[in-house]
Design a protein around this motif. Sequence first.
Motif, PDB file in Angstrom:
ATOM      1  N   ILE A  88       0.839  -1.201   0.000  1.00 29.04           N
ATOM      2  CA  ILE A  88       0.000   0.000   0.000  1.00 29.04           C
ATOM      3  C   ILE A  88       0.875   1.253   0.000  1.00 29.04           C
ATOM      4  CG2 ILE A  88      -1.643   1.359   1.358  1.00 29.04           C
ATOM      5  CD1 ILE A  88      -2.785  -1.400   2.322  1.00 29.04           C
ATOM      6  N   ALA A  89       1.911   1.261   0.834  1.00 32.49           N
ATOM      7  CA  ALA A  89       2.813   2.418   0.886  1.00 32.49           C
ATOM      8  C   ALA A  89       3.499   2.632  -0.460  1.00 32.49           C
ATOM      9  CB  ALA A  89       3.853   2.231   1.998  1.00 32.49           C
ATOM     10  N   GLU A  90       3.979   1.573  -1.066  1.00 34.09           N
ATOM     11  CA  GLU A  90       4.631   1.669  -2.369  1.00 34.09           C
ATOM     12  C   GLU A  90       3.645   2.175  -3.424  1.00 34.09           C
ATOM     13  OE1 GLU A  90       7.440   1.547  -5.363  1.00 34.09           O
ATOM     14  OE2 GLU A  90       7.738   1.393  -3.204  1.00 34.09           O
ATOM     15  N   TRP A  91       2.436   1.643  -3.408  1.00 32.80           N
ATOM     16  CA  TRP A  91       1.416   2.068  -4.368  1.00 32.80           C
ATOM     17  C   TRP A  91       1.140   3.563  -4.223  1.00 32.80           C
ATOM     18  CZ3 TRP A  91      -3.750   3.554  -3.273  1.00 32.80           C
ATOM     19  CH2 TRP A  91      -4.556   3.707  -4.411  1.00 32.80           C
ATOM     20  N   ARG A  92       1.007   4.036  -2.973  1.00 29.59           N
ATOM     21  CA  ARG A  92       0.741   5.462  -2.738  1.00 29.59           C
ATOM     22  C   ARG A  92       1.909   6.323  -3.217  1.00 29.59           C
ATOM     23  NH1 ARG A  92      -4.287   6.572  -2.721  1.00 29.59           N
ATOM     24  NH2 ARG A  92      -5.475   5.487  -1.174  1.00 29.59           N
ATOM     25  N   GLU A  93       3.145   5.872  -2.960  1.00 32.39           N
ATOM     26  CA  GLU A  93       4.319   6.626  -3.389  1.00 32.39           C
ATOM     27  C   GLU A  93       4.378   6.718  -4.912  1.00 32.39           C
ATOM     28  OE1 GLU A  93       7.437   4.492  -1.435  1.00 32.39           O
ATOM     29  OE2 GLU A  93       7.064   5.484   0.484  1.00 32.39           O
ATOM     30  N   VAL A  94       4.099   5.625  -5.590  1.00 30.97           N
ATOM     31  CA  VAL A  94       4.101   5.632  -7.058  1.00 30.97           C
ATOM     32  C   VAL A  94       3.020   6.575  -7.579  1.00 30.97           C
ATOM     33  CG1 VAL A  94       3.626   4.212  -9.104  1.00 30.97           C
ATOM     34  CG2 VAL A  94       5.154   3.368  -7.316  1.00 30.97           C
ATOM     35  N   LYS A  95       1.820   6.495  -7.006  1.00 24.73           N
ATOM     36  CA  LYS A  95       0.728   7.379  -7.438  1.00 24.73           C
ATOM     37  C   LYS A  95       1.110   8.849  -7.233  1.00 24.73           C
ATOM     38  CE  LYS A  95      -3.157   6.078  -8.279  1.00 24.73           C
ATOM     39  NZ  LYS A  95      -3.879   5.812  -9.509  1.00 24.73           N
ATOM     40  N   ALA A  96       1.749   9.158  -6.108  1.00 34.05           N
ATOM     41  CA  ALA A  96       2.164  10.538  -5.830  1.00 34.05           C
ATOM     42  C   ALA A  96       3.211  10.998  -6.838  1.00 34.05           C
ATOM     43  CB  ALA A  96       2.689  10.652  -4.403  1.00 34.05           C
ATOM     44  N   LEU A  98       3.670   9.886  -9.894  1.00 31.47           N
ATOM     45  CA  LEU A  98       3.043  10.011 -11.209  1.00 31.47           C
ATOM     46  C   LEU A  98       2.189  11.266 -11.321  1.00 31.47           C
ATOM     47  CD1 LEU A  98       2.049   6.315 -11.971  1.00 31.47           C
ATOM     48  CD2 LEU A  98       3.920   7.641 -12.971  1.00 31.47           C
ATOM     49  N   SER A  99       1.618  11.695 -10.205  1.00 29.32           N
ATOM     50  CA  SER A  99       0.774  12.888 -10.243  1.00 29.32           C
ATOM     51  C   SER A  99       1.561  14.165  -9.953  1.00 29.32           C
ATOM     52  CB  SER A  99      -0.384  12.748  -9.243  1.00 29.32           C
ATOM     53  OG  SER A  99       0.112  12.784  -7.928  1.00 29.32           O
ATOM     54  N   GLY A 100       2.865  14.021  -9.694  1.00 27.43           N
ATOM     55  CA  GLY A 100       3.703  15.184  -9.428  1.00 27.43           C
ATOM     56  C   GLY A 100       3.590  15.730  -8.025  1.00 27.43           C
ATOM     57  N   ARG A 101       3.050  14.929  -7.100  1.00 27.85           N
ATOM     58  CA  ARG A 101       2.892  15.372  -5.706  1.00 27.85           C
ATOM     59  C   ARG A 101       4.020  14.866  -4.830  1.00 27.85           C
ATOM     60  NH1 ARG A 101      -1.890  12.893  -3.681  1.00 27.85           N
ATOM     61  NH2 ARG A 101      -2.014  11.664  -5.563  1.00 27.85           N
ATOM     62  N   ASN A 102       5.200  14.781  -5.331  1.00 29.78           N
ATOM     63  CA  ASN A 102       6.313  14.255  -4.532  1.00 29.78           C
ATOM     64  C   ASN A 102       7.214  15.304  -4.036  1.00 29.78           C
ATOM     65  OD1 ASN A 102       7.962  12.495  -3.276  1.00 29.78           O
ATOM     66  ND2 ASN A 102       8.812  11.611  -5.144  1.00 29.78           N
TER      67      ASN A 102
END
Length: 102
Positions: A88-96, A98-102
């Motif tokens: 779940i943590a990895e999925w959230r990090e990837v989504k962030a 990809l959306s430029g929210r990092n």
Amino acid sequence: MRPVLHGDAVCAARALHARPPAERPFALARLMARAEAADAYRKRFGRAHPAWGNGSLMALAAREDLPPEPPLDDPDYCRCLARVFAAIAEWREVKARLSGRN
């Protein structure tokens, strides 16, 4: 995938715990991918995916014959929960990312 709640993580871990350890990484990856796809289906068509549910991990995992939740003093179950939380943590990090929210 829909927002992940406590019950989602528990259901996913129960589904993993019911499988042999060697199958768990693939089973979890498939569970995450299908939940993501089911959520996209729900958003597009306004209803749950006929085989994979509404896009939550719980809806998808609960379609299997799940065993009762083991106690947290079961080290194998704890490893399943840890694997789910890590995914779940990895999925959230990837989504962030990809959306430029990092």
